[in-house]
Design an enzyme around this catalytic site. Structure first.
Site, PDB file in Angstrom:
ATOM      1  N   ASP A 125     -28.214  18.216 -63.754  1.00 47.54           N
ATOM      2  CA  ASP A 125     -27.378  19.200 -63.006  1.00 47.54           C
ATOM      3  C   ASP A 125     -28.153  19.961 -62.064  1.00 47.54           C
ATOM      4  O   ASP A 125     -27.544  20.253 -60.877  1.00 47.54           O
ATOM      5  CB  ASP A 125     -26.637  20.112 -64.046  1.00 47.54           C
ATOM      6  CG  ASP A 125     -27.310  21.089 -64.951  1.00 47.54           C
ATOM      7  OD1 ASP A 125     -28.381  20.580 -65.119  1.00 47.54           O
ATOM      8  OD2 ASP A 125     -26.744  21.952 -65.611  1.00 47.54           O
ATOM      9  N   ARG A 156     -19.303  24.256 -75.348  1.00 47.94           N
ATOM     10  CA  ARG A 156     -19.271  22.820 -74.783  1.00 47.94           C
ATOM     11  C   ARG A 156     -20.339  21.864 -75.357  1.00 47.94           C
ATOM     12  O   ARG A 156     -21.424  22.264 -75.922  1.00 47.94           O
ATOM     13  CB  ARG A 156     -19.469  23.002 -73.155  1.00 47.94           C
ATOM     14  CG  ARG A 156     -20.987  23.262 -73.028  1.00 47.94           C
ATOM     15  CD  ARG A 156     -21.783  22.043 -72.438  1.00 47.94           C
ATOM     16  NE  ARG A 156     -23.240  22.241 -72.184  1.00 47.94           N
ATOM     17  CZ  ARG A 156     -23.982  22.190 -73.221  1.00 47.94           C
ATOM     18  NH1 ARG A 156     -23.716  21.937 -74.254  1.00 47.94           N
ATOM     19  NH2 ARG A 156     -25.418  22.645 -72.910  1.00 47.94           N
ATOM     20  N   SER A 198     -23.626  28.769 -76.313  1.00 53.34           N
ATOM     21  CA  SER A 198     -23.009  30.201 -76.806  1.00 53.34           C
ATOM     22  C   SER A 198     -23.227  31.282 -75.878  1.00 53.34           C
ATOM     23  O   SER A 198     -22.611  32.113 -75.575  1.00 53.34           O
ATOM     24  CB  SER A 198     -23.472  30.521 -78.036  1.00 53.34           C
ATOM     25  OG  SER A 198     -24.899  30.420 -78.159  1.00 53.34           O
ATOM     26  N   ASP A 250     -23.162  24.060 -67.913  1.00 54.65           N
ATOM     27  CA  ASP A 250     -22.447  24.691 -68.904  1.00 54.65           C
ATOM     28  C   ASP A 250     -21.394  25.623 -68.485  1.00 54.65           C
ATOM     29  O   ASP A 250     -20.182  25.640 -68.863  1.00 54.65           O
ATOM     30  CB  ASP A 250     -23.574  25.843 -69.662  1.00 54.65           C
ATOM     31  CG  ASP A 250     -24.762  24.720 -69.905  1.00 54.65           C
ATOM     32  OD1 ASP A 250     -24.647  23.365 -70.153  1.00 54.65           O
ATOM     33  OD2 ASP A 250     -25.681  25.343 -70.396  1.00 54.65           O
ATOM     34  N   HIS A 270     -30.124  16.817 -67.875  1.00 57.05           N
ATOM     35  CA  HIS A 270     -31.386  17.189 -66.898  1.00 57.05           C
ATOM     36  C   HIS A 270     -30.777  16.600 -65.470  1.00 57.05           C
ATOM     37  O   HIS A 270     -31.842  16.089 -64.887  1.00 57.05           O
ATOM     38  CB  HIS A 270     -32.638  16.760 -67.505  1.00 57.05           C
ATOM     39  CG  HIS A 270     -32.840  17.605 -68.521  1.00 57.05           C
ATOM     40  ND1 HIS A 270     -33.587  18.876 -68.469  1.00 57.05           N
ATOM     41  CD2 HIS A 270     -32.640  17.603 -70.153  1.00 57.05           C
ATOM     42  CE1 HIS A 270     -33.654  19.417 -69.475  1.00 57.05           C
ATOM     43  NE2 HIS A 270     -33.246  18.752 -70.461  1.00 57.05           N
ATOM     44  N   GLY A 326     -27.049  29.868 -80.304  1.00 60.34           N
ATOM     45  CA  GLY A 326     -28.505  29.179 -80.204  1.00 60.34           C
ATOM     46  C   GLY A 326     -28.633  27.718 -80.771  1.00 60.34           C
ATOM     47  O   GLY A 326     -29.614  27.560 -81.071  1.00 60.34           O
ATOM     48  N   GLY A 359     -27.645  25.175 -78.920  1.00 60.08           N
ATOM     49  CA  GLY A 359     -27.429  24.254 -77.799  1.00 60.08           C
ATOM     50  C   GLY A 359     -25.945  23.803 -77.458  1.00 60.08           C
ATOM     51  O   GLY A 359     -25.548  23.148 -76.535  1.00 60.08           O
ATOM     52  N   TYR A 381     -38.297  23.703 -70.559  1.00 61.47           N
ATOM     53  CA  TYR A 381     -37.124  23.463 -69.751  1.00 61.47           C
ATOM     54  C   TYR A 381     -37.574  23.753 -68.194  1.00 61.47           C
ATOM     55  O   TYR A 381     -37.304  22.805 -67.301  1.00 61.47           O
ATOM     56  CB  TYR A 381     -36.034  24.285 -70.010  1.00 61.47           C
ATOM     57  CG  TYR A 381     -34.573  24.031 -69.248  1.00 61.47           C
ATOM     58  CD1 TYR A 381     -33.860  23.042 -69.667  1.00 61.47           C
ATOM     59  CD2 TYR A 381     -34.513  24.691 -68.228  1.00 61.47           C
ATOM     60  CE1 TYR A 381     -32.689  22.907 -68.701  1.00 61.47           C
ATOM     61  CE2 TYR A 381     -33.279  24.503 -67.209  1.00 61.47           C
ATOM     62  CZ  TYR A 381     -32.467  23.645 -67.626  1.00 61.47           C
ATOM     63  OH  TYR A 381     -31.407  23.492 -66.824  1.00 61.47           O
TER      64      TYR A 381
END
Ligand code: GLA
Length: 318
Positions: free
Chosen positions: A18, A9, A108, A153, A16, A103, A105, A201
């Protein structure tokens, strides 16, 4: 033999937001992860076209969080979550392959989780809703990676439709499929590897928790509420989330009215807010956005996803 797959996606706008129950507008990509194989009695045994080491574990015996290789943790944590809700035969032997850059973003890991859950479609259809499958995969992601990610995601990947953007209300988990205009194209450019586990994060999640303990749910907050926060850092973080939720709504309206100027401007505002108020951009991502904005067919460009590396997304005239 059975097979299951799930796409990557990209997020068009709403980053930032969700994990505080906000609004997001991601879309599924035309690259995907596929698992093929057969159910067996006890053990899981998967080879991968993209990783050198195979993943082997026995559900209920091996600790899914400490498996080696690491990619196997995502598989084992989904199997563990499915077992917790009473679903699934215990073993599987097969092969995984992906066309999603790993990896980078583009989710995956969430695609791998959802593909594993979909192997159990015969057991989950009608038993678990799309939102429940996404929540289960999100719990697996937390356990496997230690990153306290939101639901974007997994829910986009479970419910997204080709040719549509996926408007998700991360508080109600309501999903709306927004037709994507034929005269626009989305392009995604990989900038730099990133891993959210080693990033800030989790700090951002903690900071938004602190904000909510002062002003209440960020989803309901308005810019006027910022005066109730003393810490200037938290003011900036809150300003991003409040304004980003508004931008998602405005972006969906601009898609409906084909307002290309507004679409581009909202993406650029989103990027600046993430860079200046949320501090999730990097110099190399800044340079990439500036370069894209100078291209004649580009309406808007921004970092996408968690940030600290990863990809930039651009909206272009076809
Ligand atoms: C990562 C997380 C998502 C979301 C984005 C930022 O992709 O996995 O849950 O928080 O960052 O929007």
């Amino acid at each position: 033999m059975i097979s299951a797959s799930a796409p990557g996606r990209v997020n068009l706008i709403g980053d930032h937001t969700d994990y505080t129950g906000g609004l997001v507008l991601p879309m599924v990509l035309d690259c995907r992860t596929t698992i093929e194989g057969e159910f067996t009695e006890l053990e899981w045994d998967l080879t991968s076209a993209d990783e050198p080491e195979r993943c082997r574990f026995t559900p209920g015996v091996d600790d899914p969080r400490s498996l080696s290789p690491r990619w196997g943790r995502y598989v084992a944590c989904v199997v563990d979550e499915l077992r917790n809700v009473g679903i699934g035969p215990s073993g599987f032997r097969g092969h995984v392959a992906t066309t999603i850059p790993i990896g980078s973003g583009l989710s995956s890991s969430a695609a791998l989780e959802v593909a594993v859950a979909r192997l159990f479609a015969d057991h989950t259809n009608g038993v678990l809703s799309e939102a429940e499958i996404a929540q289960l995969c999100r719990r697996a992601e937390h356990a496997a990676s230690g990153v306290p990610c939101g639901i974007m995601d997994q829910l986009c990947i479970v419910s997204g439709r080709v040719g549509h953007a996926t408007l998700i209300d991360c508080r109600s988990l309501h999903v709306q499929h927004i037709t994507f205009p034929d005269d626009l194209v989305v392009s995604v450019e990989f900038i730099a590897p990133r891993t959210l586990a080693g990033s800030e994060y989790a700090d951002r999640v903690e900071q938004t928790n602190r904000i909510e303990s002062i002003i209440g749910p960020l989803r309901d907050a308005r810019e006027a509420d910022l005066v109730r926060i003393d810490d200037p850092l938290l003011v900036r973080r809150a300003r991003h989330v409040i304004s980003e939720n508004r931008r998602v709504t405005e972006f969906v309206e601009a898609l409906a009215s084909s307002d290309h100027t507004a679409l581009g401007s909202l993406m650029v505002q989103s990027h600046r807010s993430l860079a200046q108020d949320f501090d999730t951009s990097t110099p190399i991502m800044e340079a990439a956005v500036e370069r894209l904005l100078a291209e004649p067919d580009v309406l808007g460009a921004r970092m996408t996803g968690g940030g600290f590396g990863g990809c930039v997304v651009a909206l272009r005239r076809r």
